[in-house]
Design a protein around this motif. Sequence first.
Motif, PDB file in Angstrom:
ATOM      1  N   ASP A   1       0.945  -1.132   0.037  1.00  0.00           N
ATOM      2  CA  ASP A   1      -0.188   0.089   0.110  1.00  0.00           C
ATOM      3  C   ASP A   1       0.676   1.178   0.011  1.00  0.00           C
ATOM      4  OD1 ASP A   1      -2.705   0.633   0.822  1.00  0.00           O
ATOM      5  OD2 ASP A   1      -1.457   1.604   2.212  1.00  0.00           O
TER       6      ASP A   1
ATOM      7  N   VAL B   1      -2.063  -6.374 -10.921  1.00  0.00           N
ATOM      8  CA  VAL B   1      -3.760  -6.229 -10.430  1.00  0.00           C
ATOM      9  C   VAL B   1      -2.805  -5.281  -9.246  1.00  0.00           C
ATOM     10  CG1 VAL B   1      -5.468  -7.528  -8.665  1.00  0.00           C
ATOM     11  CG2 VAL B   1      -4.054  -8.837 -10.181  1.00  0.00           C
ATOM     12  N   VAL B   2      -3.639  -4.413  -9.324  1.00  0.00           N
ATOM     13  CA  VAL B   2      -4.420  -2.604  -8.509  1.00  0.00           C
ATOM     14  C   VAL B   2      -5.820  -3.127  -7.603  1.00  0.00           C
ATOM     15  CG1 VAL B   2      -3.880  -1.182  -8.571  1.00  0.00           C
ATOM     16  CG2 VAL B   2      -2.634  -2.207 -10.150  1.00  0.00           C
ATOM     17  N   ARG B   3      -5.246  -2.685  -6.594  1.00  0.00           N
ATOM     18  CA  ARG B   3      -6.123  -2.802  -5.386  1.00  0.00           C
ATOM     19  C   ARG B   3      -6.500  -1.589  -4.689  1.00  0.00           C
ATOM     20  NH1 ARG B   3      -4.202  -8.002  -5.227  1.00  0.00           N
ATOM     21  NH2 ARG B   3      -5.326  -9.358  -5.896  1.00  0.00           N
TER      22      ARG B   3
ATOM     23  N   ASP C   1     -12.463   0.814  -3.247  1.00  0.00           N
ATOM     24  CA  ASP C   1     -13.519  -0.040  -3.563  1.00  0.00           C
ATOM     25  C   ASP C   1     -12.231  -0.750  -5.351  1.00  0.00           C
ATOM     26  OD1 ASP C   1     -14.354   0.186  -1.120  1.00  0.00           O
ATOM     27  OD2 ASP C   1     -15.713   1.657  -2.158  1.00  0.00           O
ATOM     28  N   ALA C   2     -11.468  -0.294  -5.737  1.00  0.00           N
ATOM     29  CA  ALA C   2     -11.490  -0.725  -7.019  1.00  0.00           C
ATOM     30  C   ALA C   2     -10.305  -1.815  -6.938  1.00  0.00           C
ATOM     31  CB  ALA C   2     -11.345   0.456  -7.902  1.00  0.00           C
ATOM     32  N   GLU C   3     -11.131  -2.467  -8.138  1.00  0.00           N
ATOM     33  CA  GLU C   3      -9.731  -3.337  -8.288  1.00  0.00           C
ATOM     34  C   GLU C   3      -9.496  -3.230 -10.066  1.00  0.00           C
ATOM     35  OE1 GLU C   3      -9.454  -7.154  -6.506  1.00  0.00           O
ATOM     36  OE2 GLU C   3      -9.505  -8.341  -8.580  1.00  0.00           O
ATOM     37  N   LEU C   4      -8.267  -3.510  -9.980  1.00  0.00           N
ATOM     38  CA  LEU C   4      -7.493  -3.373 -11.537  1.00  0.00           C
ATOM     39  C   LEU C   4      -7.303  -4.617 -11.823  1.00  0.00           C
ATOM     40  CD1 LEU C   4      -6.776   0.274 -12.296  1.00  0.00           C
ATOM     41  CD2 LEU C   4      -8.899  -0.748 -12.828  1.00  0.00           C
ATOM     42  N   ARG C   5      -7.792  -5.430 -13.665  1.00  0.00           N
ATOM     43  CA  ARG C   5      -6.633  -6.917 -13.473  1.00  0.00           C
ATOM     44  C   ARG C   5      -5.643  -6.140 -15.226  1.00  0.00           C
ATOM     45  NH1 ARG C   5      -6.072 -11.751 -11.954  1.00  0.00           N
ATOM     46  NH2 ARG C   5      -5.220 -13.780 -13.385  1.00  0.00           N
TER      47      ARG C   5
ATOM     48  N   HIS D   1      -3.128   2.841  -2.898  1.00  0.00           N
ATOM     49  CA  HIS D   1      -3.272   1.985  -3.903  1.00  0.00           C
ATOM     50  C   HIS D   1      -2.002   0.680  -4.104  1.00  0.00           C
ATOM     51  CE1 HIS D   1      -1.310   3.880  -6.846  1.00  0.00           C
ATOM     52  NE2 HIS D   1      -0.783   2.594  -7.082  1.00  0.00           N
ATOM     53  N   ASP D   2      -2.048  -0.958  -3.723  1.00  0.00           N
ATOM     54  CA  ASP D   2      -1.009  -1.542  -3.923  1.00  0.00           C
ATOM     55  C   ASP D   2      -1.255  -2.483  -5.343  1.00  0.00           C
ATOM     56  OD1 ASP D   2      -2.533  -3.737  -4.006  1.00  0.00           O
ATOM     57  OD2 ASP D   2      -2.678  -2.995  -1.642  1.00  0.00           O
TER      58      ASP D   2
ATOM     59  N   THR E   1       0.033  -6.496  -7.603  1.00  0.00           N
ATOM     60  CA  THR E   1       0.204  -7.145  -7.190  1.00  0.00           C
ATOM     61  C   THR E   1       0.934  -8.399  -8.285  1.00  0.00           C
ATOM     62  OG1 THR E   1      -1.016  -8.141  -5.626  1.00  0.00           O
ATOM     63  CG2 THR E   1       0.076  -9.997  -5.735  1.00  0.00           C
TER      64      THR E   1
END
Length: 108
Positions: free
Chosen positions: A51, A68-70, A73-77, A91-92, A94
């Motif tokens: 984070d 994968v970016v979180r 409430d958003a998550e982008l792949r 954000h973080d 992975t």
Amino acid sequence: MDETIDLGRAAADELEKARQSPHGRSARALLHDGHLRHTLLAILDGQVLGDHAKPVAATLQVLSGTFVVRGGDAELRLSAGQLAVLPGPRHDVTAEGDSAGILTTLAG
């Protein structure tokens, strides 16, 4: 001065540096133009960039693998060939598979 970068070679080199890093990741500045920054990121499969705060503006263009970016409430792949604005204000990231991408930020 004009500078041209071979992104395929640069990504391969950075992934090799990540493989040698105890943290499984590596990054280096590619280009700066005033407040605009381009940074090459390499993160190995399953590793996390924890984070952190988003700069004024940030996008991620994936060269290889999947990120994968979180954030909130958003998550982008994002997979190779994709580009997106990163969620914020925090954000973080992975990596799924050994992954490389260009982080473009507007600082200050």
